[in-house]
Design a protein around this motif. Sequence first.
Motif, PDB file in Angstrom:
ATOM      1  N   MET A  75       5.942 -12.675  10.790  1.00  0.00           N
ATOM      2  CA  MET A  75       4.978 -12.375  11.846  1.00  0.00           C
ATOM      3  C   MET A  75       3.886 -11.460  11.296  1.00  0.00           C
ATOM      4  O   MET A  75       4.162 -10.507  10.569  1.00  0.00           O
ATOM      5  N   THR A  76       2.640 -11.744  11.638  1.00  0.00           N
ATOM      6  CA  THR A  76       1.521 -10.942  11.169  1.00  0.00           C
ATOM      7  C   THR A  76       1.503  -9.582  11.843  1.00  0.00           C
ATOM      8  O   THR A  76       1.675  -9.478  13.057  1.00  0.00           O
ATOM      9  N   ASN A  77       1.314  -8.537  11.060  1.00  0.00           N
ATOM     10  CA  ASN A  77       1.238  -7.184  11.616  1.00  0.00           C
ATOM     11  C   ASN A  77      -0.164  -6.984  12.209  1.00  0.00           C
ATOM     12  O   ASN A  77      -1.166  -7.114  11.496  1.00  0.00           O
ATOM     13  N   PRO A  78      -0.263  -6.671  13.506  1.00  0.00           N
ATOM     14  CA  PRO A  78      -1.582  -6.506  14.132  1.00  0.00           C
ATOM     15  C   PRO A  78      -2.292  -5.221  13.718  1.00  0.00           C
ATOM     16  O   PRO A  78      -3.458  -5.031  14.062  1.00  0.00           O
ATOM     17  N   TYR A  79      -1.601  -4.348  12.990  1.00  0.00           N
ATOM     18  CA  TYR A  79      -2.186  -3.057  12.630  1.00  0.00           C
ATOM     19  C   TYR A  79      -2.634  -3.031  11.172  1.00  0.00           C
ATOM     20  O   TYR A  79      -2.456  -2.045  10.464  1.00  0.00           O
ATOM     21  N   VAL A  80      -3.212  -4.139  10.745  1.00  0.00           N
ATOM     22  CA  VAL A  80      -3.810  -4.248   9.411  1.00  0.00           C
ATOM     23  C   VAL A  80      -5.317  -4.343   9.584  1.00  0.00           C
ATOM     24  O   VAL A  80      -5.816  -5.176  10.351  1.00  0.00           O
ATOM     25  N   PHE A  81      -6.046  -3.481   8.871  1.00  0.00           N
ATOM     26  CA  PHE A  81      -7.501  -3.399   9.013  1.00  0.00           C
ATOM     27  C   PHE A  81      -8.130  -3.546   7.623  1.00  0.00           C
ATOM     28  O   PHE A  81      -8.313  -2.553   6.903  1.00  0.00           O
ATOM     29  N   PRO A  82      -8.481  -4.795   7.234  1.00  0.00           N
ATOM     30  CA  PRO A  82      -8.963  -5.050   5.868  1.00  0.00           C
ATOM     31  C   PRO A  82     -10.195  -4.237   5.480  1.00  0.00           C
ATOM     32  O   PRO A  82     -10.371  -3.910   4.296  1.00  0.00           O
ATOM     33  N   ASP A  83     -11.054  -3.894   6.440  1.00  0.00           N
ATOM     34  CA  ASP A  83     -12.265  -3.148   6.097  1.00  0.00           C
ATOM     35  C   ASP A  83     -11.946  -1.750   5.584  1.00  0.00           C
ATOM     36  O   ASP A  83     -12.718  -1.157   4.823  1.00  0.00           O
ATOM     37  N   VAL A  84     -10.798  -1.191   5.994  1.00  0.00           N
ATOM     38  CA  VAL A  84     -10.410   0.139   5.509  1.00  0.00           C
ATOM     39  C   VAL A  84     -10.134   0.078   4.010  1.00  0.00           C
ATOM     40  O   VAL A  84     -10.599   0.937   3.247  1.00  0.00           O
ATOM     41  N   LYS A  85      -9.404  -0.932   3.563  1.00  0.00           N
ATOM     42  CA  LYS A  85      -9.128  -1.064   2.125  1.00  0.00           C
ATOM     43  C   LYS A  85     -10.413  -1.302   1.350  1.00  0.00           C
ATOM     44  O   LYS A  85     -10.588  -0.774   0.237  1.00  0.00           O
ATOM     45  N   ALA A  86     -11.335  -2.056   1.918  1.00  0.00           N
ATOM     46  CA  ALA A  86     -12.586  -2.360   1.225  1.00  0.00           C
ATOM     47  C   ALA A  86     -13.400  -1.102   0.954  1.00  0.00           C
ATOM     48  O   ALA A  86     -14.130  -1.038  -0.048  1.00  0.00           O
ATOM     49  N   ARG A  87     -13.252  -0.079   1.808  1.00  0.00           N
ATOM     50  CA  ARG A  87     -14.015   1.164   1.648  1.00  0.00           C
ATOM     51  C   ARG A  87     -13.296   2.197   0.790  1.00  0.00           C
ATOM     52  O   ARG A  87     -13.903   3.167   0.352  1.00  0.00           O
ATOM     53  N   ALA A  88     -12.010   2.026   0.586  1.00  0.00           N
ATOM     54  CA  ALA A  88     -11.201   3.057  -0.066  1.00  0.00           C
ATOM     55  C   ALA A  88     -11.261   2.948  -1.592  1.00  0.00           C
ATOM     56  O   ALA A  88     -11.340   1.848  -2.151  1.00  0.00           O
ATOM     57  N   SER A  89     -11.200   4.113  -2.249  1.00  0.00           N
ATOM     58  CA  SER A  89     -11.067   4.121  -3.703  1.00  0.00           C
ATOM     59  C   SER A  89      -9.645   3.709  -4.062  1.00  0.00           C
ATOM     60  O   SER A  89      -8.741   3.708  -3.219  1.00  0.00           O
ATOM     61  N   ALA A  90      -9.433   3.384  -5.338  1.00  0.00           N
ATOM     62  CA  ALA A  90      -8.098   2.984  -5.784  1.00  0.00           C
ATOM     63  C   ALA A  90      -7.100   4.120  -5.576  1.00  0.00           C
ATOM     64  O   ALA A  90      -5.952   3.889  -5.161  1.00  0.00           O
ATOM     65  N   GLU A  91      -7.522   5.358  -5.851  1.00  0.00           N
ATOM     66  CA  GLU A  91      -6.626   6.503  -5.692  1.00  0.00           C
ATOM     67  C   GLU A  91      -6.286   6.729  -4.227  1.00  0.00           C
ATOM     68  O   GLU A  91      -5.128   6.986  -3.880  1.00  0.00           O
ATOM     69  N   GLU A  92      -7.288   6.613  -3.350  1.00  0.00           N
ATOM     70  CA  GLU A  92      -7.019   6.779  -1.923  1.00  0.00           C
ATOM     71  C   GLU A  92      -6.082   5.688  -1.417  1.00  0.00           C
ATOM     72  O   GLU A  92      -5.165   5.963  -0.635  1.00  0.00           O
ATOM     73  N   TRP A  93      -6.292   4.473  -1.884  1.00  0.00           N
ATOM     74  CA  TRP A  93      -5.440   3.381  -1.407  1.00  0.00           C
ATOM     75  C   TRP A  93      -4.000   3.575  -1.840  1.00  0.00           C
ATOM     76  O   TRP A  93      -3.063   3.315  -1.082  1.00  0.00           O
ATOM     77  N   ARG A  94      -3.780   4.048  -3.064  1.00  0.00           N
ATOM     78  CA  ARG A  94      -2.407   4.324  -3.509  1.00  0.00           C
ATOM     79  C   ARG A  94      -1.754   5.374  -2.627  1.00  0.00           C
ATOM     80  O   ARG A  94      -0.568   5.254  -2.281  1.00  0.00           O
ATOM     81  N   GLN A  95      -2.514   6.393  -2.250  1.00  0.00           N
ATOM     82  CA  GLN A  95      -1.969   7.429  -1.375  1.00  0.00           C
ATOM     83  C   GLN A  95      -1.625   6.843  -0.006  1.00  0.00           C
ATOM     84  O   GLN A  95      -0.571   7.157   0.574  1.00  0.00           O
ATOM     85  N   ARG A  96      -2.482   6.006   0.503  1.00  0.00           N
ATOM     86  CA  ARG A  96      -2.225   5.363   1.799  1.00  0.00           C
ATOM     87  C   ARG A  96      -0.964   4.498   1.741  1.00  0.00           C
ATOM     88  O   ARG A  96      -0.136   4.528   2.654  1.00  0.00           O
ATOM     89  N   VAL A  97      -0.826   3.724   0.673  1.00  0.00           N
ATOM     90  CA  VAL A  97       0.348   2.853   0.542  1.00  0.00           C
ATOM     91  C   VAL A  97       1.618   3.686   0.451  1.00  0.00           C
ATOM     92  O   VAL A  97       2.627   3.382   1.103  1.00  0.00           O
TER      93      VAL A  97
END
Length: 255
Positions: free
Chosen positions: A1-23
Amino acid sequence: MTNPYVFPDVKARASAEEWRQRVDLAACYRLMAHFRWTDLIHTHVSAKVPGRDDEFFINPYGLMFDEITASSLVRIDGDGRVLEDPTGIGVNPAGFVIHSCIHRANHALACVMHTHTAAGIGVSAQKRGLLKLSQHSMRFFGALAYHDYEGVALELDEQPRLVRDLGPHRAMILRNHGLLTAGETVREAFDLMHYLERACQAQVAAQAGGAELIECDDSLAAKVAEQFRGPDPGAEHDWPALLRMLDRIDPSFRH
């Protein structure tokens, strides 16, 4: 089932370091759900935004922890202002009060965890606190702080006492309330919480058995604590293993 709380534009704006922290932070929330450390949507984990000492990520105050994704996390500043909230849900005010002061007092502490588990609350309500009954508990000998209960953590004037009581430590029992750990990485804060929680579970279980308890003396506890301060051969392997487990369960935390 697809998670409705995924926002692709957030990843597009994030640096690689920020994204690792988010994950990593999203993974920590999923692990809390997996190990049954949640209190419905309450309690919280925060992680500092890389390169920004005055900003951190925290959960939207309305998602179950097994719903949280890297892109759904709320970005908030040290004054409690929401800077980015793709869900529009907002944050838990108590999360801001408890976490922001610890991040502000020690910029090296990139992650702060707080739980309300049955075992953690049980030990927090005991006058002597964590006893020297297990290897897990002795890991924290001389490195565990205590903070007296002042009511639901909504008042800013409690912050200096939270910082004072934590002091140089990275683990604290909030009396009549729960547990708190902090680390320079999400992995470190989670590791400390895992073993503090296990120590509390073991204590409550041993006490429930009704038999006379064997409590180790201070010299042995000090030895065990010193042993745990040495190199940890599993430190570089446990977090990737936990992420692989989450990937098998539901990899949507990465998005």
